[in-house]
Motif scaffolding. Structure first.
Motif, PDB file in Angstrom:
ATOM      1  N   ASP A   1      26.138 -16.682 -52.528  1.00 12.85           N
ATOM      2  CA  ASP A   1      25.785 -15.367 -53.088  1.00 12.85           C
ATOM      3  C   ASP A   1      26.469 -15.100 -54.427  1.00 12.85           C
ATOM      4  O   ASP A   1      26.750 -13.940 -54.750  1.00 12.85           O
ATOM      5  CB  ASP A   1      26.149 -14.254 -52.082  1.00 12.85           C
ATOM      6  CG  ASP A   1      25.284 -14.322 -50.830  1.00 12.85           C
ATOM      7  OD1 ASP A   1      24.283 -15.059 -50.841  1.00 12.85           O
ATOM      8  OD2 ASP A   1      25.612 -13.648 -49.842  1.00 12.85           O
ATOM      9  N   LEU A   2      26.713 -16.155 -55.173  1.00  7.17           N
ATOM     10  CA  LEU A   2      27.437 -16.007 -56.439  1.00  7.17           C
ATOM     11  C   LEU A   2      26.831 -16.935 -57.491  1.00  7.17           C
ATOM     12  O   LEU A   2      27.123 -18.141 -57.519  1.00  7.17           O
ATOM     13  CB  LEU A   2      28.914 -16.370 -56.212  1.00  7.17           C
ATOM     14  CG  LEU A   2      29.860 -16.248 -57.405  1.00  7.17           C
ATOM     15  CD1 LEU A   2      29.951 -14.811 -57.900  1.00  7.17           C
ATOM     16  CD2 LEU A   2      31.252 -16.770 -57.008  1.00  7.17           C
ATOM     17  N   PRO A   3      25.935 -16.402 -58.346  1.00 10.81           N
ATOM     18  CA  PRO A   3      25.364 -17.245 -59.396  1.00 10.81           C
ATOM     19  C   PRO A   3      26.465 -17.857 -60.262  1.00 10.81           C
ATOM     20  O   PRO A   3      27.563 -17.302 -60.367  1.00 10.81           O
ATOM     21  CB  PRO A   3      24.494 -16.261 -60.190  1.00 10.81           C
ATOM     22  CG  PRO A   3      24.093 -15.227 -59.179  1.00 10.81           C
ATOM     23  CD  PRO A   3      25.328 -15.061 -58.315  1.00 10.81           C
TER      24      PRO A   3
ATOM     25  N   THR B   1      23.009 -17.441 -50.016  1.00 15.39           N
ATOM     26  CA  THR B   1      22.284 -18.171 -51.052  1.00 15.39           C
ATOM     27  C   THR B   1      23.276 -19.080 -51.769  1.00 15.39           C
ATOM     28  O   THR B   1      24.321 -18.622 -52.240  1.00 15.39           O
ATOM     29  CB  THR B   1      21.647 -17.184 -52.048  1.00 15.39           C
ATOM     30  OG1 THR B   1      20.761 -16.315 -51.332  1.00 15.39           O
ATOM     31  CG2 THR B   1      20.867 -17.925 -53.123  1.00 15.39           C
TER      32      THR B   1
ATOM     33  N   GLU C   1      18.518 -20.648 -43.983  1.00 22.14           N
ATOM     34  CA  GLU C   1      18.127 -20.045 -42.710  1.00 22.14           C
ATOM     35  C   GLU C   1      18.760 -20.822 -41.548  1.00 22.14           C
ATOM     36  O   GLU C   1      19.004 -22.015 -41.661  1.00 22.14           O
ATOM     37  CB  GLU C   1      16.603 -20.065 -42.565  1.00 22.14           C
ATOM     38  CG  GLU C   1      15.874 -19.305 -43.675  1.00 22.14           C
ATOM     39  CD  GLU C   1      16.192 -17.824 -43.662  1.00 22.14           C
ATOM     40  OE1 GLU C   1      16.267 -17.235 -42.562  1.00 22.14           O
ATOM     41  OE2 GLU C   1      16.390 -17.254 -44.753  1.00 22.14           O
TER      42      GLU C   1
ATOM     43  N   ASN D   1      18.682 -29.877 -61.825  1.00 25.17           N
ATOM     44  CA  ASN D   1      18.481 -29.062 -63.018  1.00 25.17           C
ATOM     45  C   ASN D   1      19.728 -29.128 -63.897  1.00 25.17           C
ATOM     46  O   ASN D   1      20.600 -28.277 -63.847  1.00 25.17           O
ATOM     47  CB  ASN D   1      18.150 -27.621 -62.624  1.00 25.17           C
ATOM     48  CG  ASN D   1      17.504 -26.866 -63.785  1.00 25.17           C
ATOM     49  OD1 ASN D   1      17.410 -27.366 -64.899  1.00 25.17           O
ATOM     50  ND2 ASN D   1      17.063 -25.649 -63.508  1.00 25.17           N
TER      51      ASN D   1
ATOM     52  N   ASP E   1      25.563 -25.177 -65.639  1.00 25.95           N
ATOM     53  CA  ASP E   1      25.123 -24.250 -64.591  1.00 25.95           C
ATOM     54  C   ASP E   1      23.776 -24.740 -64.064  1.00 25.95           C
ATOM     55  O   ASP E   1      22.824 -24.891 -64.835  1.00 25.95           O
ATOM     56  CB  ASP E   1      24.995 -22.843 -65.177  1.00 25.95           C
ATOM     57  CG  ASP E   1      24.367 -21.854 -64.202  1.00 25.95           C
ATOM     58  OD1 ASP E   1      24.316 -22.156 -62.992  1.00 25.95           O
ATOM     59  OD2 ASP E   1      23.925 -20.776 -64.652  1.00 25.95           O
ATOM     60  N   HIS E   2      23.677 -24.980 -62.752  1.00 29.02           N
ATOM     61  CA  HIS E   2      22.416 -25.498 -62.214  1.00 29.02           C
ATOM     62  C   HIS E   2      21.400 -24.387 -61.940  1.00 29.02           C
ATOM     63  O   HIS E   2      20.289 -24.657 -61.477  1.00 29.02           O
ATOM     64  CB  HIS E   2      22.678 -26.352 -60.977  1.00 29.02           C
ATOM     65  CG  HIS E   2      23.559 -27.527 -61.275  1.00 29.02           C
ATOM     66  ND1 HIS E   2      23.281 -28.428 -62.264  1.00 29.02           N
ATOM     67  CD2 HIS E   2      24.741 -27.923 -60.738  1.00 29.02           C
ATOM     68  CE1 HIS E   2      24.241 -29.349 -62.319  1.00 29.02           C
ATOM     69  NE2 HIS E   2      25.142 -29.060 -61.402  1.00 29.02           N
ATOM     70  N   VAL E   3      21.759 -23.162 -62.171  1.00 25.46           N
ATOM     71  CA  VAL E   3      20.867 -21.998 -62.265  1.00 25.46           C
ATOM     72  C   VAL E   3      20.255 -21.557 -60.925  1.00 25.46           C
ATOM     73  O   VAL E   3      20.433 -20.426 -60.498  1.00 25.46           O
ATOM     74  CB  VAL E   3      19.727 -22.221 -63.291  1.00 25.46           C
ATOM     75  CG1 VAL E   3      18.841 -20.990 -63.378  1.00 25.46           C
ATOM     76  CG2 VAL E   3      20.316 -22.540 -64.660  1.00 25.46           C
ATOM     77  N   ASP E   4      19.501 -22.470 -60.304  1.00 24.65           N
ATOM     78  CA  ASP E   4      18.689 -22.061 -59.154  1.00 24.65           C
ATOM     79  C   ASP E   4      19.544 -21.809 -57.918  1.00 24.65           C
ATOM     80  O   ASP E   4      20.649 -22.344 -57.776  1.00 24.65           O
ATOM     81  CB  ASP E   4      17.652 -23.138 -58.861  1.00 24.65           C
ATOM     82  CG  ASP E   4      16.837 -23.454 -60.103  1.00 24.65           C
ATOM     83  OD1 ASP E   4      16.283 -22.511 -60.704  1.00 24.65           O
ATOM     84  OD2 ASP E   4      16.793 -24.632 -60.491  1.00 24.65           O
ATOM     85  N   GLY E   5      19.003 -21.012 -57.000  1.00 18.11           N
ATOM     86  CA  GLY E   5      19.684 -20.722 -55.750  1.00 18.11           C
ATOM     87  C   GLY E   5      18.776 -20.959 -54.558  1.00 18.11           C
ATOM     88  O   GLY E   5      17.551 -20.864 -54.668  1.00 18.11           O
ATOM     89  N   MET E   6      19.388 -21.299 -53.439  1.00 15.45           N
ATOM     90  CA  MET E   6      18.651 -21.546 -52.197  1.00 15.45           C
ATOM     91  C   MET E   6      19.306 -20.754 -51.071  1.00 15.45           C
ATOM     92  O   MET E   6      20.505 -20.951 -50.801  1.00 15.45           O
ATOM     93  CB  MET E   6      18.748 -23.022 -51.791  1.00 15.45           C
ATOM     94  CG  MET E   6      17.892 -23.961 -52.578  1.00 15.45           C
ATOM     95  SD  MET E   6      16.244 -24.093 -51.852  1.00 15.45           S
ATOM     96  CE  MET E   6      15.517 -25.222 -53.062  1.00 15.45           C
ATOM     97  N   THR E   7      18.535 -19.917 -50.407  1.00 16.96           N
ATOM     98  CA  THR E   7      19.033 -19.175 -49.257  1.00 16.96           C
ATOM     99  C   THR E   7      18.836 -20.005 -47.994  1.00 16.96           C
ATOM    100  O   THR E   7      17.767 -20.573 -47.782  1.00 16.96           O
ATOM    101  CB  THR E   7      18.304 -17.830 -49.139  1.00 16.96           C
ATOM    102  OG1 THR E   7      18.428 -17.143 -50.389  1.00 16.96           O
ATOM    103  CG2 THR E   7      18.904 -16.982 -48.031  1.00 16.96           C
TER     104      THR E   7
ATOM    105  N   TYR F   1      24.412 -21.507 -54.760  1.00 21.51           N
ATOM    106  CA  TYR F   1      24.265 -21.893 -56.165  1.00 21.51           C
ATOM    107  C   TYR F   1      25.271 -23.007 -56.455  1.00 21.51           C
ATOM    108  O   TYR F   1      26.171 -23.255 -55.643  1.00 21.51           O
ATOM    109  CB  TYR F   1      24.560 -20.707 -57.096  1.00 21.51           C
ATOM    110  CG  TYR F   1      23.680 -19.518 -56.879  1.00 21.51           C
ATOM    111  CD1 TYR F   1      22.470 -19.381 -57.558  1.00 21.51           C
ATOM    112  CD2 TYR F   1      24.055 -18.500 -55.997  1.00 21.51           C
ATOM    113  CE1 TYR F   1      21.660 -18.267 -57.365  1.00 21.51           C
ATOM    114  CE2 TYR F   1      23.249 -17.381 -55.799  1.00 21.51           C
ATOM    115  CZ  TYR F   1      22.058 -17.275 -56.482  1.00 21.51           C
ATOM    116  OH  TYR F   1      21.259 -16.188 -56.290  1.00 21.51           O
TER     117      TYR F   1
END
Lengths: 357, 357, 357
Positions: free
Chosen positions: A324-326, A293, A219, A268, A211-217, A295
């Motif tokens: 939008d889904l960790p 976002t 724009e 990560n 799981d790469h954990v981090d998220g980016m939203t 993931y």
């Protein structure tokens, strides 16, 4: 109306009738890639692979300087093919047999050419699939990237005759013996501390999920900046006035933008997987829109030695990106191959990593 | 679970228990700073200090070319420390004893290292303060930036024993004799017309307040581009899906983004204060969110000669930045040290300016 | 209060009373333009003219490398003039007699100077028009850009005496004999395939109209990044807090941003018109706001040979840009010179193209 879909002096993109198997298309707009591009790429995605981040680190790995991020080079080559191949595409259906053949360095000028290698009209008679092999070359004529993609395009006239069906024979994955290692690359002095990961090729096992954990939203401004940087002209990415009248009502994000985000997030957990060597396959399974976002998670599919090398090895890695889904639950397609609504990308690549030796 | 907070191969950041006074941490991801970065920095903040804007102007001031903006160099070094120091930080509490020791030029490759110099568990038993001294070095090993910061981080386990309390002895401000002047810098031929300000070091008096007048509204895309450019991975800046579930419900803007905005705005009134020599202190006293318009004002705190120099002098300047609050009234903390809701930053620096000689 | 409108040490911009015909103003902030800037320009607008995109293509056309986009150079020069000329401008009224005199290459450092060439108080007694000729020069002192613009500025005091009216004699268009061709440029080996257009100078006829088809939606972050990149400080572009209290309630987009968008869109139909040689005139006839989608169409006004050259010719082209209004109907001013609400820009330029020879 010419073979490139022009109306008067204005290009409108090709339709299915405008392609013929065996045709070679020299794409427009050669492009010099610079440290300006690499800096914008950094600002867009935040990659942290040390090889591409610092000339000093690249130098210690035998390269003359940091090469351009592999996906940045890909997007530049891809972008050139859009006006000729996919301006009227309904969907970007898949990739296969992609290889990075030589590193691209700042200052290199890239051109792109494609060959039409397959055609098939759909049973509805209004659309069809076009298969092309696209090759990017540098100013010395050396191939730097080569890949196959296929897209669904509209017919101009439903009553025009169907083309003869030709479906190319594509490998399920690039075989490890065909992977190119950047000239000069030598991981024998690789510094895992400065690279930010103590996990080498030896430490990954087929089947392992990360799981790469981090998220980016994302724009709107970001994906537009990216897609223009690649000179990708597909209008669904830019024209809200017209998109507002379409089904989703929104600008669509270039699939490659999501690939680059997932790749940056994958640091990560895959921090030493610093060279992308092959694109075995990839599908954009749901659209991504601004506000989503992203993931990602990855699974190691295979591990291969590189012929004659003890300093580096290859991992075949499948990376799944979501909206939008960790990804702590590793969301995936079901047994019927159907993807959850939250999954947007399923990507299969070969990555090069240092070995413990 | 290792000392860097990893779960499997994925870094999750350190908790209070993971730090020990005296520990030295070599941060990941060396970074070559290029004219691509300086151009993006220009696009993000619009600074107008001539020394960093034009090689021709820098050359006339004795430098080989325009150095990288001092705060850009700072943010790059700071960003490297985030995965190891502040990924799980509750708050960035303060800075002290920061100095810019040598100019960074495009092409330089920066690395960062930190030493843990203090620890204190809070009385609630769930958080504590970590003090680190972070040093950025160029590819020649020369220190270019050195500063102390302290952050509040969570404990992993409230029941784990408290670390021994060590609070470092930090100066209230850098003393002028410790300020470094960029090698080669010579303001004797400084051109105030092209620099855009006729106000020299001699013209500023301690106590003087300056409203910088202009305001800049921040967009989500802008602060995300900036923060990724610095390879700062703190997820509160990027992940709206998760932030939407937190108290503020929004992405937080990296405090350094506000520093750089305030610095660029300060050109209007401090146009010749073109070198940042020291960071005496700084606090982010309220969060800044996208949509906020940032304004700033400054007060001259002190004026110092530089040993053996008639061409340049130093001003100690306090700069206060606000959100949605123009600064013609010089909004400030009250006698009890409480800041108005509209103030976001209180920054204390030494700046170098040309003297009338 | 000084002649540059400063209050204390803070510049507030000039008012009508602060200008005198014949005055020469040396603008602040020289600026080295780099490949960082050209990459951001690419990301902002997505231009596809091969000459500016690839050093290899530029080299084959006799140039040492890709020059900086002509409008990027313009905006940088223009931006320098803003603090002195138009910080308090009510409106940017027009341009005339503009010429690009020499290419700007990455690494060049630009400065700008203006001469006040006209003044006229309006009958309302509260505003007036200022005419300036602005010249941009490179680090060798060679003029690279020269143009006239006029702006409406406020009087500081309605009761102050009106200046003597001086209206400069401006040409309706630059005559072709005054067009500068970039030194070394040779189109005899021009490659129309890689350039992306088979239409040469010979193929365009006066009167011909071209719909550029594609549209670009503008985001707040994008125009702010652009306008700061040009160090243009006009606060209407950046300060939503104050703009929210004005009539439109919104930040206004720098007119030059729309020019560059229209120019990039014009590639589709004018793909070989790769050098902008003159700005005959231009008007921003309606404001553009974030969220607007910009479209454009062009009309060939004139076609001129270049003295002594068979490889290149000049087209005088009028380009009209719109907001949220596709241009297949060529929206235009009516017989009374009134523009439809959807038109935002009417621009008149000379462009250089390869000839069939």
């Amino acid at each position: 109306m010419s073979g490139n879909g022009a109306v008067g002096k204005t290009g409108r993109g090709r339709f299915l009738e405008d392609f013929a198997v065996g045709e070679r298309i020299a794409h427009a707009t050669p492009r010099t890639v610079t440290t300006g591009d690499t800096a914008i790429y950094m600002a867009l995605y935040g990659p942290r692979f040390a090889l591409q981040s610092a000339d000093s680190f690249a130098g210690a790995c035998g390269l003359k300087r940091s090469p351009v991020d592999d996906w940045l080079a890909f997007h530049v080559v891809f972008g050139k093919s859009v006006p000729d191949i996919s301006l009227n595409a309904v969907a970007n259906l898949g990739y296969a047999d992609g290889r990075w053949l030589a590193p691209v360095y700042p200052g290199d000028s890239l051109t792109a050419d494609s060959e039409v290698i397959g055609l098939r009209q759909n049973s509805n008679g209004t659309t069809g699939t076009v298969y092309v092999r696209t090759t990017g070359r540098n100013q010395h004529g050396a191939a730097v990237i080569d890949y196959v993609r296929w897209v669904m395009v509209r017919k101009r006239d439903p009553d025009s005759p169907a083309p003869e069906t030709v479906i190319p024979d594509l490998p399920e994955a690039v075989t490890p013996d065909r992977l190119a290692v950047p000239e000069g690359l030598d991981f024998s002095g690789y510094d895992p501390v400065r690279a930010g990961s103590g996990h080498f090729w030896d430490d990954y096992a087929p089947g392992e999920k990360i799981d790469h954990v981090d998220g980016m939203t994302i724009e709107e401004a970001e994906h537009q900046l990216a897609t223009r940087l690649y000179q990708n002209t597909a209008r669904v990415h830019f024209d809200q006035h017209r998109q507002g009248q379409e089904r989703l009502g929104r600008r669509l994000i270039y699939g490659g933008h999501v690939i680059s985000l997932a790749r940056a997030l994958s640091f990560n957990g895959l921090g030493n997987a610093c060279v992308v060597a092959a694109l075995n396959g990839g599908r954009h399974v749901n659209p991504t829109l601004a506000g989503h976002t992203v993931y990602a998670w990855s699974q190691v599919l295979d591990r291969a030695e590189l012929p004659g090398r003890r300093d580096a090895g290859a991992l075949r890695v499948r990376t799944v990106a979501t909206r939008d889904l960790p990804c702590d639950g590793f969301p995936d397609k079901d047994d019927g191959g159907r993807y959850p609504d939250g999954v947007v990308l399923d990507l299969d690549t070969w990555l090069l990593l240092p070995r413990r030796g």
